[in-house]
Scaffold this motif. Structure first.
Motif, PDB file in Angstrom:
ATOM      1  N   SER A  12       5.036   5.639  12.063  1.00 29.04           N
ATOM      2  CA  SER A  12       5.389   5.063  13.360  1.00 29.04           C
ATOM      3  C   SER A  12       5.503   3.560  13.160  1.00 29.04           C
ATOM      4  O   SER A  12       4.541   2.918  12.727  1.00 29.04           O
ATOM      5  N   ASP A  13       6.688   3.031  13.441  1.00 27.91           N
ATOM      6  CA  ASP A  13       6.937   1.602  13.226  1.00 27.91           C
ATOM      7  C   ASP A  13       6.632   1.203  11.784  1.00 27.91           C
ATOM      8  O   ASP A  13       6.105   0.122  11.515  1.00 27.91           O
ATOM      9  N   GLY A  14       6.984   2.088  10.867  1.00 32.48           N
ATOM     10  CA  GLY A  14       6.817   1.793   9.456  1.00 32.48           C
ATOM     11  C   GLY A  14       5.410   1.958   8.929  1.00 32.48           C
ATOM     12  O   GLY A  14       5.145   1.667   7.760  1.00 32.48           O
ATOM     13  N   VAL A  15       4.496   2.452   9.758  1.00 29.28           N
ATOM     14  CA  VAL A  15       3.102   2.634   9.354  1.00 29.28           C
ATOM     15  C   VAL A  15       2.768   4.116   9.337  1.00 29.28           C
ATOM     16  O   VAL A  15       3.129   4.856  10.262  1.00 29.28           O
ATOM     17  N   VAL A  16       2.086   4.562   8.290  1.00 33.63           N
ATOM     18  CA  VAL A  16       1.675   5.960   8.207  1.00 33.63           C
ATOM     19  C   VAL A  16       0.620   6.241   9.271  1.00 33.63           C
ATOM     20  O   VAL A  16      -0.380   5.520   9.376  1.00 33.63           O
ATOM     21  N   VAL A  17       0.849   7.273  10.070  1.00 39.06           N
ATOM     22  CA  VAL A  17      -0.105   7.632  11.133  1.00 39.06           C
ATOM     23  C   VAL A  17      -0.676   9.033  10.945  1.00 39.06           C
ATOM     24  O   VAL A  17      -1.653   9.405  11.596  1.00 39.06           O
ATOM     25  N   ALA A  18      -0.066   9.823  10.070  1.00 40.61           N
ATOM     26  CA  ALA A  18      -0.545  11.183   9.824  1.00 40.61           C
ATOM     27  C   ALA A  18       0.063  11.681   8.521  1.00 40.61           C
ATOM     28  O   ALA A  18       1.093  11.181   8.064  1.00 40.61           O
ATOM     29  N   GLY A  19      -0.594  12.650   7.922  1.00 41.02           N
ATOM     30  CA  GLY A  19      -0.061  13.203   6.694  1.00 41.02           C
ATOM     31  C   GLY A  19      -0.911  14.334   6.178  1.00 41.02           C
ATOM     32  O   GLY A  19      -2.003  14.603   6.698  1.00 41.02           O
ATOM     33  N   ALA A  20      -0.408  14.985   5.142  1.00 38.24           N
ATOM     34  CA  ALA A  20      -1.113  16.128   4.572  1.00 38.24           C
ATOM     35  C   ALA A  20      -0.905  16.164   3.070  1.00 38.24           C
ATOM     36  O   ALA A  20       0.112  15.709   2.552  1.00 38.24           O
ATOM     37  N   HIS A  21      -1.891  16.727   2.405  1.00 34.02           N
ATOM     38  CA  HIS A  21      -1.778  17.010   0.972  1.00 34.02           C
ATOM     39  C   HIS A  21      -1.743  18.523   0.806  1.00 34.02           C
ATOM     40  O   HIS A  21      -2.586  19.248   1.371  1.00 34.02           O
ATOM     41  N   MET A  50       0.844  -1.194   0.000  1.00 34.68           N
ATOM     42  CA  MET A  50       0.000   0.000   0.000  1.00 34.68           C
ATOM     43  C   MET A  50       0.883   1.249   0.000  1.00 34.68           C
ATOM     44  O   MET A  50       1.815   1.353   0.795  1.00 34.68           O
ATOM     45  N   THR A  51       0.611   2.193  -0.888  1.00 35.51           N
ATOM     46  CA  THR A  51       1.397   3.423  -0.960  1.00 35.51           C
ATOM     47  C   THR A  51       1.039   4.351   0.200  1.00 35.51           C
ATOM     48  O   THR A  51       0.024   4.161   0.881  1.00 35.51           O
ATOM     49  N   ALA A  52       1.880   5.367   0.409  1.00 35.17           N
ATOM     50  CA  ALA A  52       1.607   6.340   1.466  1.00 35.17           C
ATOM     51  C   ALA A  52       0.280   7.047   1.215  1.00 35.17           C
ATOM     52  O   ALA A  52      -0.479   7.317   2.160  1.00 35.17           O
ATOM     53  N   ALA A  53      -0.015   7.348  -0.061  1.00 34.81           N
ATOM     54  CA  ALA A  53      -1.281   8.005  -0.385  1.00 34.81           C
ATOM     55  C   ALA A  53      -2.457   7.104  -0.043  1.00 34.81           C
ATOM     56  O   ALA A  53      -3.472   7.560   0.509  1.00 34.81           O
ATOM     57  N   GLU A  54      -2.346   5.818  -0.371  1.00 32.23           N
ATOM     58  CA  GLU A  54      -3.421   4.880  -0.055  1.00 32.23           C
ATOM     59  C   GLU A  54      -3.608   4.739   1.454  1.00 32.23           C
ATOM     60  O   GLU A  54      -4.747   4.664   1.943  1.00 32.23           O
ATOM     61  N   VAL A  94       4.338  13.312   5.467  1.00 34.34           N
ATOM     62  CA  VAL A  94       3.834  12.075   6.049  1.00 34.34           C
ATOM     63  C   VAL A  94       4.638  11.746   7.303  1.00 34.34           C
ATOM     64  O   VAL A  94       5.857  11.922   7.341  1.00 34.34           O
ATOM     65  N   ILE A  95       3.954  11.281   8.328  1.00 38.58           N
ATOM     66  CA  ILE A  95       4.608  10.824   9.553  1.00 38.58           C
ATOM     67  C   ILE A  95       4.308   9.339   9.719  1.00 38.58           C
ATOM     68  O   ILE A  95       3.157   8.907   9.594  1.00 38.58           O
TER      69      ILE A  95
END
Length: 280
Positions: free
Chosen positions: A42-51, A1-5, A39-40
């Motif tokens: 945690s443990d390799g999982v996206v937990v926050a982000g912005a466009h 899964m991409t960061a955007a997804e 994108v932020i």
């Protein structure tokens, strides 16, 4: 899964948690083919982000399970370091968003109202008579460029809507909710030009709610009451499709449009607020 997804997945969870969608339709579409800039993990999982849109408008989201760790503050600071003039949407203007804006020294610069009405509420929704010299019809293939020209004229000073391109139109026309019968056009009989339009929307799988998606009136055809007429035509279409509620979005400072919608039975439901740094 991409960061955007992953970010879109977080947005779905945030919508369920907050009762407000953190991303606009434009951002959801953009994230299909654009990687988020901030994108932020945690443990390799996206937990926050912005466009961040080309015009500097920002929409951000933090996973409900990872809040209260300062992630939103980090994103705001990171965006402002790169783009001091960036403007941040707070959909629903929730208390946490207000506090974040205040802590970052930002102030409200724009209000976008959501208004709504029940189909069965007063005044009744009725199909109006089109003024003499004009004809109403639905969209057909080949109307795309003429509609875009009308849209550009009607929204020449609008920060987003007036910049819609053919690619933007085609992307929306490929969505599951697209219905050519829901795009109502008013044509000047003398010239054949589009004078007004009402693009309605019923999201796929959400058949109870319809939306006044885009109402456009050519500035050169103002004074004929076409805005009210084409709006009423769209409302009648949505009612005939069986929706129970109808929503719309309107700029809070567009007093003429707000007054028109109030006369048509709409009332303020919620507000989206755009924040920017003082002096930006």
């Amino acid at each position: 899964m991409t960061a955007a997804e992953e970010l879109l997945s977080i947005a779905e969870r945030a919508t369920s948690y907050d009762g407000v969608e953190p991303f606009s339709e434009q951002t959801r579409l953009a994230l299909r083919h654009t990687a988020p800039e901030h994108v932020i993990t945690s443990d390799g999982v996206v937990v926050a982000g912005a466009h961040v849109a080309d015009d500097g408008a920002v929409e951000l989201v933090v996973d409900p399970a990872h809040r209260r760790h300062g992630f939103a503050t980090r994103i705001v600071q990171g965006v402002l370091e790169q783009r001091p003039s960036a403007r941040f949407w707070a959909h629903g203007d929730l208390p946490a968003a207000q506090a974040l804006a205040a802590s970052a020294g930002m102030t409200a610069v724009r209000n976008l109202w959501r208004m709504s009405r029940a189909v069965e509420a007063a005044p009744p929704i009725e199909s109006p008579t089109v003024p003499t010299g004009f004809t109403a019809r639905t969209f057909t293939a080949g109307d795309e460029d003429a509609w875009l020209d009308l849209n550009r004229r009607a929204f020449a000073h609008h920060p987003e809507q007036g910049r819609m391109t053919r690619a933007d139109f085609d992307e929306r026309a490929a969505e599951p909710w697209w219905d050519p019968a829901g795009l109502i056009l008013v044509v000047d009989d003398a010239t054949g030009e589009l004078a007004a339009s009402h693009w309605t929307k019923i999201e796929a799988g959400q058949h109870d709610t319809g939306e006044v998606y885009v109402v456009a009136v050519d500035p050169g055809h103002q004074g004929h009451g076409l805005g009210k007429v084409v709006t009423a035509l769209g409302l009648a279409h949505l009612a005939a499709r069986g929706v129970i509620h109808i929503d719309l979005y309107v700029e809070g400072d567009n007093t003429a449009a707000v007054a028109t919608y109030r006369r048509l039975g709409f009332a303020s439901d919620s507000v989206d607020v755009m924040y920017a740094a003082l002096g930006a």
